[in-house]
Enzyme design. Sequence first.
Site, PDB file in Angstrom:
ATOM      1  N   ARG A   1      21.655  38.512  59.143  1.00  0.00           N
ATOM      2  CA  ARG A   1      21.611  39.958  59.718  1.00  0.00           C
ATOM      3  C   ARG A   1      20.637  40.604  59.202  1.00  0.00           C
ATOM      4  O   ARG A   1      19.928  41.731  59.835  1.00  0.00           O
ATOM      5  CB  ARG A   1      22.964  40.707  59.446  1.00  0.00           C
ATOM      6  CG  ARG A   1      24.316  39.952  60.242  1.00  0.00           C
ATOM      7  CD  ARG A   1      25.636  40.439  59.722  1.00  0.00           C
ATOM      8  NE  ARG A   1      25.529  41.817  59.551  1.00  0.00           N
ATOM      9  CZ  ARG A   1      26.281  42.359  58.708  1.00  0.00           C
ATOM     10  NH1 ARG A   1      26.982  41.895  57.832  1.00  0.00           N
ATOM     11  NH2 ARG A   1      26.536  43.814  58.670  1.00  0.00           N
TER      12      ARG A   1
ATOM     13  N   HIS B   1      35.828  48.713  45.334  1.00  0.00           N
ATOM     14  CA  HIS B   1      34.812  48.388  46.009  1.00  0.00           C
ATOM     15  C   HIS B   1      33.971  49.807  46.523  1.00  0.00           C
ATOM     16  O   HIS B   1      34.568  50.640  47.110  1.00  0.00           O
ATOM     17  CB  HIS B   1      34.695  47.458  47.201  1.00  0.00           C
ATOM     18  CG  HIS B   1      33.584  47.394  47.868  1.00  0.00           C
ATOM     19  ND1 HIS B   1      32.596  46.165  47.296  1.00  0.00           N
ATOM     20  CD2 HIS B   1      32.923  47.739  48.913  1.00  0.00           C
ATOM     21  CE1 HIS B   1      31.620  46.335  48.027  1.00  0.00           C
ATOM     22  NE2 HIS B   1      31.518  47.208  49.047  1.00  0.00           N
TER      23      HIS B   1
ATOM     24  N   SER C   1      32.301  41.564  56.321  1.00  0.00           N
ATOM     25  CA  SER C   1      31.682  41.240  55.033  1.00  0.00           C
ATOM     26  C   SER C   1      32.151  41.571  53.905  1.00  0.00           C
ATOM     27  O   SER C   1      32.241  40.811  52.940  1.00  0.00           O
ATOM     28  CB  SER C   1      30.100  41.632  55.326  1.00  0.00           C
ATOM     29  OG  SER C   1      29.362  41.323  54.213  1.00  0.00           O
TER      30      SER C   1
ATOM     31  N   LYS D   1      35.209  39.043  51.077  1.00  0.00           N
ATOM     32  CA  LYS D   1      35.034  38.881  49.778  1.00  0.00           C
ATOM     33  C   LYS D   1      36.137  39.074  49.124  1.00  0.00           C
ATOM     34  O   LYS D   1      36.816  38.661  48.129  1.00  0.00           O
ATOM     35  CB  LYS D   1      33.844  39.170  49.248  1.00  0.00           C
ATOM     36  CG  LYS D   1      32.592  38.501  50.049  1.00  0.00           C
ATOM     37  CD  LYS D   1      31.283  39.016  49.247  1.00  0.00           C
ATOM     38  CE  LYS D   1      30.758  40.052  49.678  1.00  0.00           C
ATOM     39  NZ  LYS D   1      30.307  40.457  50.881  1.00  0.00           N
TER      40      LYS D   1
ATOM     41  N   ASP E   1      30.130  34.206  54.946  1.00  0.00           N
ATOM     42  CA  ASP E   1      29.568  35.636  54.781  1.00  0.00           C
ATOM     43  C   ASP E   1      28.313  35.662  54.236  1.00  0.00           C
ATOM     44  O   ASP E   1      27.133  36.400  54.666  1.00  0.00           O
ATOM     45  CB  ASP E   1      30.539  36.751  54.044  1.00  0.00           C
ATOM     46  CG  ASP E   1      29.856  38.059  53.833  1.00  0.00           C
ATOM     47  OD1 ASP E   1      29.709  38.875  54.510  1.00  0.00           O
ATOM     48  OD2 ASP E   1      29.455  38.281  52.633  1.00  0.00           O
TER      49      ASP E   1
END
Length: 436
Positions: free
Chosen positions: A180, A92, A195, A199, A173
């Site tokens: 947010r 990620h 967050s 995932k 999320d």
Amino acid sequence: MSCQTGRVTGVDAVSIITTKRDGGELSDEQIDWVVDGFTRGAVADEQMSALAMAIVWRGMTRRETARWTAAMIASGRRMDFTDLPRPTVDKHSTGGVGDKITLPLAPLVAACGAAVPQLSGRGLGHTGGTLDKLESIPGWRADVDVPRMREILADPAIGAVVCAAGADLAPADKRLYALRDVTGTVESIPLIASSIMSKKIAEGTGALVLDVKVGSGAFMKDHGAARELATTMVELGTDAGVRTVALLTAMDTPLGRTAGNALEVAESVEVLAGGGPADVVELTLALAREMVALAGLDIDPADALADGRAMDHWRAMVRAQGGDPDAPLPRARHTETIRAERDGVLTRMDAMGVGIAAWRLGAGRARQGDPVQFGAGIEMHAKPGDPVRAGQPLLTLHTDTPDALPGAVAALADSLAIGAAAPAGGAPLILDRIGS
């Protein structure tokens, strides 16, 4: 309500908000209740907004952040690939300009013997999205159901899938992130970390490598804050049983020599063919080595890149999702070239300025759901440290909407600098490593 060691046992929205507002620590029961209630609509948006703002100001302990992440995961389905015949590992990135690393990385790691279940997103603002890049390939589809994912990941000739996350993956999320974004509560390391990691843990990977960008073109501008975010995410992964490592990487200058969807696909294919910009190759191999090590595989990814195995997996991966790896990529109808005003050395190319310019050209979107131009973007003909001559092309801007060119040029006005000599000792691409 009663108090013990700073924790309040009251389980209702107002008690939870005021506990965090006053600097208290939320109990597991309170966290589970509020995340579940928000997902079901029993906790109102204004109440969750107030709680998010209290978290921004007061923070969360490691235990609270881990429990918050677990509650986000529990709001939906958790995928399981433990029965696959190969180890699973994912990557990620927190996002940057010209960050096309997933495209060569996923097939490269698959070529090394791992399964790579890469759930990715679309771009917003100045940072590009992996799915937007891949959707510039004719026929390629981002939507892959779980049974098809399993088939692709188990196939030794493919082994990697890059697709959109399903709506049932950490749905809390998705709701909270949208809230947010409009309430000024994005800048909270516990909320950012939970967050991302909710995932990634829910997708069922056994190991994870994080690429946390630092610099002008990144979400995290400060090295200390980026290191805190990376450390928090590594702790969350480790606590959830996912082997996790993070690299902090520089994002003051764009990665590679392109920013824009089809342009970045073409550059990624160059890397898979054994060429491409040195920084893209360096970071791809650095992340691949971390991923292969976490997967327990004894192989040097450089070999799989050099002998063409990674390219074979790329072509198979694209075809598996309906794309044609041989089809011509989209090209923008209009171009404009920015040239060097004098002789010297290019000393600065600001990633944020390049990212905003590419966005204005049509490569990005201002709001979720906006269309993008697949051929739009920027080619960089020189990078910091390169000598340049007056009149030499520095950048070529690509767009289908020529009216966008003046705004893109304006975004670049203060992004380029030419000096008499390059700064001594170029900044490293990989700044830090966190994890065992």
